[in-house]
Each structure stands twice: as structure tokens, then as C-alpha cells.
Design a protein around this motif. Sequence first.
Motif, short mmCIF file in Angstrom:
data_model
loop_
_atom_site.label_atom_id
_atom_site.label_comp_id
_atom_site.label_asym_id
_atom_site.label_seq_id
_atom_site.Cartn_x
_atom_site.Cartn_y
_atom_site.Cartn_z
N SER A 204 13.58 8.84 13.04
CA SER A 204 12.78 7.69 13.45
C SER A 204 11.33 8.11 13.67
O SER A 204 11.02 9.30 13.84
N SER A 205 10.44 7.13 13.67
CA SER A 205 9.01 7.40 13.89
C SER A 205 8.79 8.00 15.28
O SER A 205 7.82 8.73 15.49
N ILE A 206 9.66 7.70 16.22
CA ILE A 206 9.53 8.25 17.58
C ILE A 206 9.73 9.77 17.55
O ILE A 206 8.99 10.52 18.18
N ILE A 207 10.74 10.23 16.78
CA ILE A 207 11.02 11.67 16.71
C ILE A 207 9.91 12.39 15.96
O ILE A 207 9.42 13.44 16.40
N THR A 208 9.49 11.86 14.81
CA THR A 208 8.48 12.55 14.00
C THR A 208 7.10 12.56 14.66
O THR A 208 6.29 13.44 14.40
N SER A 209 6.84 11.57 15.51
CA SER A 209 5.54 11.53 16.20
C SER A 209 5.63 12.19 17.58
O SER A 209 4.61 12.29 18.28
N LEU A 210 6.82 12.64 17.97
CA LEU A 210 7.01 13.20 19.31
C LEU A 210 6.13 14.42 19.59
O LEU A 210 5.53 14.50 20.67
N SER B 71 2.57 13.16 20.17
CA SER B 71 2.51 12.40 21.41
C SER B 71 2.65 13.31 22.63
O SER B 71 2.00 13.10 23.66
N SER B 72 3.49 14.35 22.53
CA SER B 72 3.66 15.26 23.66
C SER B 72 2.38 16.07 23.90
O SER B 72 2.05 16.40 25.05
N PHE B 73 1.66 16.38 22.83
CA PHE B 73 0.38 17.08 22.97
C PHE B 73 -0.59 16.23 23.78
O PHE B 73 -1.24 16.71 24.72
N PHE B 74 -0.69 14.95 23.43
CA PHE B 74 -1.60 14.07 24.14
C PHE B 74 -1.06 13.71 25.54
O PHE B 74 -1.84 13.46 26.46
N LEU B 75 0.26 13.71 25.69
CA LEU B 75 0.83 13.52 27.03
C LEU B 75 0.47 14.70 27.92
O LEU B 75 0.14 14.53 29.11
N GLY B 76 0.51 15.90 27.34
CA GLY B 76 0.08 17.08 28.09
C GLY B 76 -1.38 16.97 28.49
O GLY B 76 -1.77 17.35 29.60
N SER B 77 -2.22 16.46 27.58
CA SER B 77 -3.63 16.26 27.89
C SER B 77 -3.78 15.26 29.03
O SER B 77 -4.63 15.43 29.92
N PHE B 78 -2.95 14.22 29.00
CA PHE B 78 -3.00 13.20 30.05
C PHE B 78 -2.69 13.81 31.41
O PHE B 78 -3.43 13.63 32.39
N VAL C 274 12.55 21.11 16.59
CA VAL C 274 11.51 20.17 16.97
C VAL C 274 11.36 20.06 18.48
O VAL C 274 10.28 19.74 19.00
N TRP C 275 12.42 20.35 19.24
CA TRP C 275 12.37 20.21 20.69
C TRP C 275 11.56 21.34 21.33
O TRP C 275 10.73 21.09 22.22
N ILE C 276 11.78 22.58 20.89
CA ILE C 276 10.97 23.69 21.38
C ILE C 276 9.51 23.49 20.96
O ILE C 276 8.57 23.73 21.74
N TYR C 277 9.33 23.07 19.73
CA TYR C 277 8.00 22.80 19.20
C TYR C 277 7.28 21.74 20.06
O TYR C 277 6.09 21.88 20.39
N THR C 278 7.99 20.71 20.44
CA THR C 278 7.41 19.63 21.25
C THR C 278 6.99 20.14 22.62
O THR C 278 5.92 19.77 23.13
N ILE C 279 7.80 20.99 23.23
CA ILE C 279 7.47 21.54 24.56
C ILE C 279 6.21 22.39 24.48
O ILE C 279 5.32 22.30 25.35
N LEU C 280 6.09 23.22 23.45
CA LEU C 280 4.91 24.07 23.30
C LEU C 280 3.67 23.24 23.00
O LEU C 280 2.56 23.58 23.45
N VAL D 9 2.39 7.02 17.69
CA VAL D 9 3.54 6.12 17.52
C VAL D 9 3.11 4.87 16.75
O VAL D 9 3.81 4.42 15.83
N LEU D 10 1.97 4.30 17.12
CA LEU D 10 1.47 3.12 16.41
C LEU D 10 1.12 3.45 14.97
O LEU D 10 1.36 2.64 14.07
N ALA D 11 0.54 4.64 14.76
CA ALA D 11 0.18 5.04 13.39
C ALA D 11 1.42 5.16 12.51
O ALA D 11 1.42 4.74 11.36
N ARG D 12 2.48 5.72 13.06
CA ARG D 12 3.75 5.84 12.30
C ARG D 12 4.36 4.48 12.06
O ARG D 12 4.84 4.18 10.96
#
Length: 524
Positions: free
Chosen positions: A125-131, A134-141, A181-187, A470-473
Motif C-alpha cells: 500500500s502507499s502507506i507502507i511505501t511512503s512510511l 514519512s518517518s523521516f519527517f516525523l522524526g524532524s517534527f 523496511v521496518w529497520i530502515y524506517t526506524i533509522l 502519503v498525499l503524493a503517493r
Amino acid sequence: MADLMRPLLPQTDHESVLNEDPMPLISNNKFWSLDDIIEDNIEDFGWAQLVQCLLVSLARLFDGQQTFITIFTDAEPSWHCSTTTSNDVTCTTNSDICQLSNSEWGWDGSSSRTIVSEWNLQCASSIITSLPSSSFFLGSFLGCLFLATLADTSLGRKKLLFLSCLIMSFSALATIFSTNVWIYTILKFLSGFGRASIGTCVLLLLTEKVGKKWRGQLGIMGFFFFSLGYLSLPAIAYMNRDSSWRSLYLYTSIPAIIYCIFAFIFVSESPRWLFLQGRVAEAIEILKRIAPIKDRALKSSLISHVDIKVEPSNSIKCLFVKRWALRRILGVMVLGFGIGMVYYGIPMGVQDLGFNIYLGTMCNALLEMPSYLVTFLVIDRCQRRFSILGFCVASGVFSIICFIVSNYGSNDQEIVMMKIGIEIASLFGACMAYNILLIYTTELFPTSVRNAATSMVRLVIAFSSVVSPVLARAGRRNAILSYGVFGFVIIFCSIFVAFLPETKDATLCDTMNEQEKENDTFVT
């Protein structure tokens, strides 16, 4: 705590010092504030200041690389048909690969080119591929939220810049060891958390080390280096297009770690912040080093006789307790949300316009260069509020037009080029608004809370950028979910600039009390 606007250097008390100066720096009945002292010593622009500005701005180059690197590492690569389907339906590049068996198609080139091809995320899903994005920008937030006050209080501008850049760089380097993808998302989250304060610290170190005359122009330098980092990505990605996505992280993180060492050694702290912390001797030493050589001995001797009265640093809660500060911070935060959604969202959706991803990203990155030139030219000629409003509305209108044109659903070359042209126009407006907004924010608030205020603006920009991927996807299926939403949001948010004061040619204040007096705002 004494107000820094109180007399610091009365003429009658320092006649012996003034006699050393053939051109007295203090006229009759003239008392000097901290701002007067700093402005007088760094009013001109010399080589020492230029070197400092270049060193500080380099951090934004690496920030730009890590911000947009997922455009290439997380993209869906091209693929080809291997055979016909079992239903005797010919496989074409327009086919849905999720409806084909693995034997009927294959990736062009290595399967490790991106995380999508390596970890088989093409049907996710677009949520998984954009995760990861999105997590990078969530970290920035969250980084903006938790690190917002450190540059104003305990760490200062320089140390927080070093710490932020170091966390971002090591997290990016560790990304190459991701196995899913989960380890990648955390980093990616950790990398985003680290880089949250880079832009703010760079902007403050640039604007607080120069006089009012150069404040607007030098503030643009950090944005310029951010674009250089963004622009370097298509070149690095293209040269490594047949290699693993991990090579991109390797080639961008190693130089960033080396930079951190140089920054820690050679970058100097903001003299304004040092004065407010009571570290007067250090502040004077920095002013001596960065002042033009012809003025160092005379003016620094004048400063050394000043009895600086320091008041404790204001906390971030001051932005929400005082009515005038609350009105300002809410206004610029709403502006930041709308501008950030377009600024980060449009580059993430470049692949959906039917254009080559390398050329499309390069065009978007190149676009930021003229935006800085235009900002450089207009920053001291036009009002801040009028400029932000105009560029936001223009960006929103072009974004909505891009959504309308995308409804044609055609891959005709002329339609594709039209989409790219409109998308570039929309992004240009957002870039201009983004540049001016951050400079505008530093002028709205005093030194004691300037980093906190700027961090709050970047906080909402980061929040809007969490939603943007997420919107872009989602916009791949319906453009109104991307370009349509981007356009309407930035236009609506631009209305709030009407509730903010103009700051062109305004004095940079250092305390909340001084800011109130400067604006004739007497709020308890």
C-alpha cells in the motif's frame, strides 16, 4: 533581571575610552544597547565573516541530501516483460505487475536498486511505501519539538548544530545495514530527528553574526547550500544507477561526518547568545575575530569597558504566555504548515508526472537556485508580508492548475511537458515563500527565544511534510489528493500573514521586554 535596553555605556562614565576614538561612537545623550554594540562591531562584512558563513552553511548541503534522498532510494524502478501471461494476454509496461506472476516480468537492472525492488514492495500500500519518508519527517517534527529550546539555553547554536548534524550523519550511515523496511524506517526516523535543528541553527548563526545591512542576504546562503545538496542527488544517483541504493547513503553520510569534525573545531558561537548567557569575554573575543581588521582594536576596546547586564533566557512558554508573541507564533506556524506541504510534497510526486525521475528531480533542484537569487534581490526591496502572500497564492494557483491538467491522464509529450512546467511554477512560488518566511520569523522574535520560535515554525513544516509523501503517493490514482490539496491548503494558510506585523529594516531585539518596547507593545 535588568532589561538590556537600559543604559549600558553612558558618555560621562567612559570619556577616557571615547577619547581614544577620533570619531566618537556615542553622540551626546546617546546610550548603547546590546544591539547597538553588536551592530557597530559587525556592521561591515569582512573575510572572517564570509569564512564563518560558508562553514556554517555547509551543514545545509548534507541536510538537503538526506531530506530528498528517498526520491531515488525509495522509488519504484522500471521493469520489463519476460513472457506472455497464462491467459494469453500480452504483457506490456502498462500492465499491473501485481496481476502478473513473477516469471512474467523482471526489474530493469539490479533488484537492489531501490528498497521497493529489493524488498518486493511493488504491491504494498502507499502507506507502507511512503512510511520511510514519512518517518523521516516525523522524526524532524519530534526533533523540533524536543530540541527547540536547547539552542537558546544550555547548548547554544554551535553545539546543537554539531550534535544535530552528527546524529543525522551516523543514522544515514547505519541505514546501509537495514535488512527490511521496518529497520530502515526506524533509522530514517533517527536521521530526521537529528537533522531537525540544522536549518534553524544555520539560519541563526548566519543572521546573528552580521549587521542589519547583510542580515537578509546572508540568510539566503543556508537555503542556497540546501539546494546544492538537493541538486547533487540526481548526479550521484545517476552515476550509481546500476548500484544498490545503499551506495547513495554511503556517499552522502561519510562526507557529512567529516564535516562535523571541521564544524566543531572552526565554527564560532553566536556573540548575541554568548552575551545573553553572561559569557561576555567569549562574545568579545568572537566579535574581535569576525569584525573587519581596521576596526578590531578600536571598537573592541570600547566593548571591553561595557558592563553587560544579563537576564536569564526566556523559555519557549513565553511564546504562548504573552499575547503579542502568541499571535505572531501562531501566524507563522500556520504559514509554515501550508508552505511546507507544497515545498516537500511536490518533489515527492515528480515521478507521477510521467517524466524522467533524474531530470525531473534535477529541474526541481535547479529551480531553487533562481529562487534564492530572486529572494536575494527582493528581500531588502519588498515588504515581507506582501512577498509571502503573493508567492503563496501564486504557488497554490499553479498547483491547482497542475491537478486540472493531470486529469487529462495522457502521457503525450506535450501534456507531460506542460505538467512539468506548471509543477515548476508552483514549486518556485513555494520556495520563495519558504525562504522569506524563515528570515521573517527570525525578525519577529528576540534573541532569547529566536531559536525556539524558528524551531516551532520548522516543527509545523515538518508536520506538514509527514503528510506530503502519503498525499503524493495517493495522488498517483487521483491528482486532487496531491496537487489539488497542496494548492488549496497553501492559499488558505497564506491569509494568516495579514495578522502579522511588517519587519523590513527592523532592529533585532535580544529580550522579550526589549521586543515589547521596540514594537510599542505593552502586554503583561
